[in-house]
Design a protein around this motif. Structure first.
Motif, PDB file in Angstrom:
ATOM      1  N   THR A  44      -1.401   5.856   0.752  1.00 17.86           N
ATOM      2  CA  THR A  44      -1.201   6.734   1.913  1.00 17.86           C
ATOM      3  C   THR A  44      -2.539   7.198   2.479  1.00 17.86           C
ATOM      4  N   THR A  45      -3.506   7.460   1.602  1.00 16.41           N
ATOM      5  CA  THR A  45      -4.841   7.889   2.047  1.00 16.41           C
ATOM      6  C   THR A  45      -5.518   6.822   2.890  1.00 16.41           C
ATOM      7  N   VAL A  46      -5.430   5.576   2.451  1.00 19.61           N
ATOM      8  CA  VAL A  46      -6.034   4.466   3.206  1.00 19.61           C
ATOM      9  C   VAL A  46      -5.403   4.365   4.595  1.00 19.61           C
ATOM     10  N   PHE A  78      -1.648  -0.888   9.549  1.00 18.27           N
ATOM     11  CA  PHE A  78      -2.385  -0.592   8.313  1.00 18.27           C
ATOM     12  C   PHE A  78      -1.472  -0.547   7.089  1.00 18.27           C
ATOM     13  N   VAL A  79      -0.233  -0.137   7.285  1.00 22.49           N
ATOM     14  CA  VAL A  79       0.724  -0.167   6.176  1.00 22.49           C
ATOM     15  C   VAL A  79       0.964  -1.609   5.733  1.00 22.49           C
ATOM     16  N   THR A  80       1.080  -2.511   6.680  1.00 21.28           N
ATOM     17  CA  THR A  80       1.281  -3.927   6.355  1.00 21.28           C
ATOM     18  C   THR A  80       0.090  -4.483   5.578  1.00 21.28           C
ATOM     19  N   ILE A  81      -1.116  -4.117   5.999  1.00 22.62           N
ATOM     20  CA  ILE A  81      -2.323  -4.564   5.296  1.00 22.62           C
ATOM     21  C   ILE A  81      -2.323  -4.051   3.857  1.00 22.62           C
ATOM     22  N   VAL A  82      -2.039  -2.749   3.684  1.00 24.93           N
ATOM     23  CA  VAL A  82      -1.999  -2.147   2.340  1.00 24.93           C
ATOM     24  C   VAL A  82      -0.915  -2.806   1.495  1.00 24.93           C
ATOM     25  N   ASP A  83       0.244  -3.041   2.092  1.00 28.04           N
ATOM     26  CA  ASP A  83       1.363  -3.662   1.388  1.00 28.04           C
ATOM     27  C   ASP A  83       0.981  -5.047   0.861  1.00 28.04           C
ATOM     28  N   LEU A  84       0.334  -5.836   1.695  1.00 29.65           N
ATOM     29  CA  LEU A  84      -0.066  -7.191   1.290  1.00 29.65           C
ATOM     30  C   LEU A  84      -1.172  -7.161   0.234  1.00 29.65           C
ATOM     31  N   LEU A  85      -2.101  -6.219   0.362  1.00 31.60           N
ATOM     32  CA  LEU A  85      -3.179  -6.100  -0.629  1.00 31.60           C
ATOM     33  C   LEU A  85      -2.624  -5.706  -1.999  1.00 31.60           C
ATOM     34  N   LEU A  86      -1.691  -4.753  -2.024  1.00 36.92           N
ATOM     35  CA  LEU A  86      -1.077  -4.358  -3.289  1.00 36.92           C
ATOM     36  C   LEU A  86      -0.283  -5.509  -3.897  1.00 36.92           C
ATOM     37  N   ILE A 101       6.289   1.718  -0.100  1.00 36.54           N
ATOM     38  CA  ILE A 101       5.057   1.343   0.605  1.00 36.54           C
ATOM     39  C   ILE A 101       5.344   1.109   2.090  1.00 36.54           C
ATOM     40  N   PRO A 102       6.302   0.227   2.459  1.00 30.53           N
ATOM     41  CA  PRO A 102       6.617   0.075   3.893  1.00 30.53           C
ATOM     42  C   PRO A 102       7.055   1.381   4.559  1.00 30.53           C
ATOM     43  N   LEU A 103       7.677   2.274   3.786  1.00 28.61           N
ATOM     44  CA  LEU A 103       8.157   3.533   4.365  1.00 28.61           C
ATOM     45  C   LEU A 103       7.034   4.516   4.702  1.00 28.61           C
ATOM     46  N   ILE A 104       5.796   4.176   4.342  1.00 23.32           N
ATOM     47  CA  ILE A 104       4.657   5.012   4.770  1.00 23.32           C
ATOM     48  C   ILE A 104       4.605   5.077   6.296  1.00 23.32           C
ATOM     49  N   VAL A 106       6.863   5.704   8.355  1.00 16.25           N
ATOM     50  CA  VAL A 106       7.585   6.868   8.880  1.00 16.25           C
ATOM     51  C   VAL A 106       7.320   8.124   8.045  1.00 16.25           C
ATOM     52  N   ASN A 107       6.266   8.092   7.236  1.00 11.49           N
ATOM     53  CA  ASN A 107       5.904   9.267   6.451  1.00 11.49           C
ATOM     54  C   ASN A 107       5.435  10.378   7.394  1.00 11.49           C
ATOM     55  N   CYS A 108       6.031  11.547   7.256  1.00  8.96           N
ATOM     56  CA  CYS A 108       5.703  12.674   8.144  1.00  8.96           C
ATOM     57  C   CYS A 108       4.230  13.047   8.085  1.00  8.96           C
ATOM     58  N   VAL A 109       3.614  12.884   6.923  1.00 10.76           N
ATOM     59  CA  VAL A 109       2.200  13.248   6.760  1.00 10.76           C
ATOM     60  C   VAL A 109       1.341  12.422   7.708  1.00 10.76           C
ATOM     61  N   VAL A 110       1.555  11.107   7.718  1.00  8.35           N
ATOM     62  CA  VAL A 110       0.714  10.200   8.502  1.00  8.35           C
ATOM     63  C   VAL A 110       0.929  10.412   9.990  1.00  8.35           C
ATOM     64  N   LEU A 111       2.177  10.422  10.413  1.00  8.81           N
ATOM     65  CA  LEU A 111       2.479  10.572  11.843  1.00  8.81           C
ATOM     66  C   LEU A 111       2.073  11.947  12.355  1.00  8.81           C
ATOM     67  N   ALA A 112       2.248  12.975  11.528  1.00  9.86           N
ATOM     68  CA  ALA A 112       1.881  14.329  11.940  1.00  9.86           C
ATOM     69  C   ALA A 112       0.386  14.458  12.183  1.00  9.86           C
ATOM     70  N   ARG A 113      -0.423  13.845  11.332  1.00  9.24           N
ATOM     71  CA  ARG A 113      -1.877  13.943  11.512  1.00  9.24           C
ATOM     72  C   ARG A 113      -2.340  13.158  12.740  1.00  9.24           C
ATOM     73  N   ALA A 114      -1.676  12.034  13.005  1.00  8.27           N
ATOM     74  CA  ALA A 114      -2.021  11.267  14.206  1.00  8.27           C
ATOM     75  C   ALA A 114      -1.722  12.084  15.457  1.00  8.27           C
ATOM     76  N   GLU A 115      -0.556  12.725  15.473  1.00  9.01           N
ATOM     77  CA  GLU A 115      -0.122  13.488  16.645  1.00  9.01           C
ATOM     78  C   GLU A 115      -0.850  14.825  16.766  1.00  9.01           C
ATOM     79  N   ALA A 116      -0.960  15.556  15.663  1.00  7.79           N
ATOM     80  CA  ALA A 116      -1.483  16.931  15.716  1.00  7.79           C
ATOM     81  C   ALA A 116      -2.998  17.011  15.676  1.00  7.79           C
TER      82      ALA A 116
END
Length: 205
Positions: A44-46, A78-86, A101-104, A106-116
Motif C-alpha cells: 500500500t505504501t508503494v 501502480f496496483v497492477t505493477i505491485v501485484d505482478l512484482l509480488l 492486493i488488487p483491492l488496494i 479502492v482502498n480509502c486510504v489511497v484514494l483519500a490522499r490523492a483527492e485530499a
C-alpha cells in the motif's frame, strides 16, 4: 506546509488505521500474522507513494470533472505493477494476501490522499505524505498482526522461513485471535492504547 509536520501527520496525528479508521477491510482480513500485515502495508505504501507523485505532477492537467476516474486509473496502474512484482518475486506473500492486493485500488486510504492532499499540493509534500501515510498504515497492520499471531498461535514471523515458536511449552494459544472476531478484539484494544498514548503526549505538550 512543513515536511516534518506532514510526516508526523501521516505517521501519528492522522494515522489511517488508529485515527481516521480507514482501510478496515485489509486491516481486519490479512493481519493473521505480522508478516502478512507488514507485506500489505508495504504494498500500500508503494502505491501511495507513486500515485501521490503522479497525481500531484498532473494536478493542473486533469480536469476537475473527471478527477476521480483519473485518480483510479493512476492508482490501478501502480496496483497492477505491485501485484505482478509480488506474484513474481514473493509468491508466498502473494498467495497469503490474495484478492486484497488488487483491492488496494479502492482502498480509502489511497484514494483519500490523492483527492485530499496530492491533488492540491506540490510534488515533494505529496511524496512525503504518501510515504508517511503508508508507513503509518504499515506499522498499524504489522502491530495488529504481531499481537494476533503471538497470542493466537504462539509464534512470530509465521509464514516465513524464520518462523519461531516463542511461547513456553505449556502455553495454550488464544485461537480466537487468529479468527475474524480476534481482529476486532485486537483492533479495539490497540485503538485504546494508541489514543491513550496520543492524549498523554498532547497533555505533556
Amino acid at each position: 506546509m512543513n515536511l516534518r509536520k506532514i510526516f508526523r501527520n501521516g505517521l501519528i496525528d492522522e494515522n489511517a488505521t488508529f485515527v481516521q479508521v480507514l482501510g478496515m477491510c485489509p486491516t481486519l482480513a490479512v493481519t493473521t500474522s505480522a508478516f502478512n500485515g507488514f507485506g500489505m502495508g508495504i504494498a500500500t505504501t508503494v502505491v501511495l507513494l507513486f500515485s501521490n507523485l503522479v497525481v500531484s505532477a498532473l494536478r493542473s492537467i486533469i480536469p476537475s470533472k473527471v478527477r476521480i476516474p483519473a485518480f483510479i486509473v493512476i492508482i490501478a496502474t501502480f496496483v497492477t505493477i505491485v501485484d505482478l512484482l509480488l506474484q513474481g518475486f514473493v509468491p508466498s506473500l502473494y498467495d497469503a494476501l490474495g484478492l486484497f492486493i488488487p483491492l488496494i485500488v479502492v482502498n480509502c486510504v489511497v484514494l483519500a490522499r490523492a483527492e485530499a492532499f496530492a491533488a492540491k499540493s506540490k510534488v515533494l509534500p505529496s511524496v512525503v505524505d504518501g510515504i508517511a501515510m503508508g508507513l503509518g498504515f504499515t506499522i498499524a497492520l504489522a502491530v495488529i498482526g504481531f499481537v494476533r499471531e503471538l497470542f493466537g498461535a504462539g509464534t512470530i514471523l509465521g509464514g516465513t522461513t524464520l518462523e519461531m515458536m516463542v511461547m513456553p511449552k505449556g502455553y495454550e494459544p488464544v485461537n480466537i485471535l487468529i479468527l475474524a472476531p480476534g481482529a476486532f478484539i485486537v483492533l479495539g484494544l490497540l485503538f485504546a492504547v494508541f489514543n491513550y498514548l496520543k492524549d498523554r503526549d498532547s497533555k505533556k505538550a
